[in-house]
Write a protein that holds these residues in place. Sequence first.
Motif, mmCIF file in Angstrom:
data_model
loop_
_atom_site.group_PDB
_atom_site.id
_atom_site.type_symbol
_atom_site.label_atom_id
_atom_site.label_comp_id
_atom_site.label_asym_id
_atom_site.label_seq_id
_atom_site.Cartn_x
_atom_site.Cartn_y
_atom_site.Cartn_z
ATOM 1 N N ARG A 123 8.543 22.309 0.721
ATOM 2 C CA ARG A 123 7.464 23.257 1.004
ATOM 3 C C ARG A 123 6.592 23.500 -0.227
ATOM 4 O O ARG A 123 5.373 23.622 -0.119
ATOM 5 C CB ARG A 123 8.035 24.569 1.519
ATOM 6 N N GLU A 126 4.357 20.461 -0.599
ATOM 7 C CA GLU A 126 3.297 20.499 0.411
ATOM 8 C C GLU A 126 2.237 21.537 0.066
ATOM 9 O O GLU A 126 1.037 21.300 0.229
ATOM 10 C CB GLU A 126 3.886 20.789 1.792
ATOM 11 N N ALA A 127 2.660 22.702 -0.439
ATOM 12 C CA ALA A 127 1.710 23.760 -0.818
ATOM 13 C C ALA A 127 0.841 23.309 -1.994
ATOM 14 O O ALA A 127 -0.377 23.570 -2.014
ATOM 15 C CB ALA A 127 2.464 25.042 -1.178
ATOM 16 N N GLU A 130 -1.705 20.865 -0.621
ATOM 17 C CA GLU A 130 -2.744 21.566 0.143
ATOM 18 C C GLU A 130 -3.739 22.244 -0.794
ATOM 19 O O GLU A 130 -4.934 22.286 -0.515
ATOM 20 C CB GLU A 130 -2.114 22.599 1.078
ATOM 21 N N GLY A 133 -6.384 20.009 -1.749
ATOM 22 C CA GLY A 133 -7.275 19.573 -0.671
ATOM 23 C C GLY A 133 -6.682 18.502 0.220
ATOM 24 O O GLY A 133 -7.402 17.879 0.993
ATOM 25 N N VAL A 134 -5.360 18.293 0.146
ATOM 26 C CA VAL A 134 -4.713 17.283 0.986
ATOM 27 C C VAL A 134 -4.411 17.905 2.341
ATOM 28 O O VAL A 134 -3.868 19.006 2.427
ATOM 29 C CB VAL A 134 -3.417 16.767 0.323
ATOM 30 N N GLU A 135 -4.777 17.174 3.412
ATOM 31 C CA GLU A 135 -4.533 17.633 4.778
ATOM 32 C C GLU A 135 -3.751 16.567 5.526
ATOM 33 O O GLU A 135 -3.941 15.375 5.310
ATOM 34 C CB GLU A 135 -5.856 17.838 5.522
ATOM 35 N N TYR A 173 -2.614 11.183 5.751
ATOM 36 C CA TYR A 173 -3.144 12.263 4.920
ATOM 37 C C TYR A 173 -4.586 11.985 4.529
ATOM 38 O O TYR A 173 -4.983 10.840 4.340
ATOM 39 C CB TYR A 173 -2.307 12.415 3.639
ATOM 40 N N LYS A 176 -9.614 15.951 1.023
ATOM 41 C CA LYS A 176 -10.924 16.487 1.375
ATOM 42 C C LYS A 176 -11.483 15.706 2.565
ATOM 43 O O LYS A 176 -10.978 15.865 3.652
ATOM 44 C CB LYS A 176 -11.832 16.500 0.160
#
Length: 189
Positions: A123, A126-127, A130, A133-135, A173, A176
Amino acid sequence: MSEEIKKETVDETVDTTKETNETEETINESEAETSEEVVEPSELEVLTEKYDELETRYLRLQADFDNSRRRQKIESASAAKFRSQSLVEKLLPVLDNFERAMATELAGEDTKSFLEGIEIVQRQLEAAMEAEGVEVIATVGETFDPNVHQAVMQDDDKAFDSNVVTAELQKGYKLKDRVIRPAMVKVNQ
């Protein structure tokens, strides 16, 4: 007879004078034409032409400089926007391994505690991604988009419409607005 000789002499003189006058007129016309053809430009005209040429060169150099400055600004903005791309690409396999570790079924109290520790690290990773700017690319139930999905299998599922993603085999992934890794998916026929 002497009058005839005089008359002939006068006639010859008149003819010679006419020819001389015609020749002089022809020479004068030729000189006039020649002088018109060889008109040299004045110093002002030469300087004006040179000035116009230099001004044109200056304006072109100014435009080239402006274009170069604009291009550099765009490139530096793009570099700043995607500066973390190489790091994200290196961390994606780590994130995949965390997901695989979380998917395993383990028995025992010690293994559950270990699994909870791995989940916390996952987690956090992942945070952090994020925040850069990674989605995650949406897959199941979405219409297949070859720009963000990579179809590796076809499915024949009546629950889904044609050309809809039915399963995700590997997460995709985006950083941006740029696809870092397309999602591997199974697509309905």
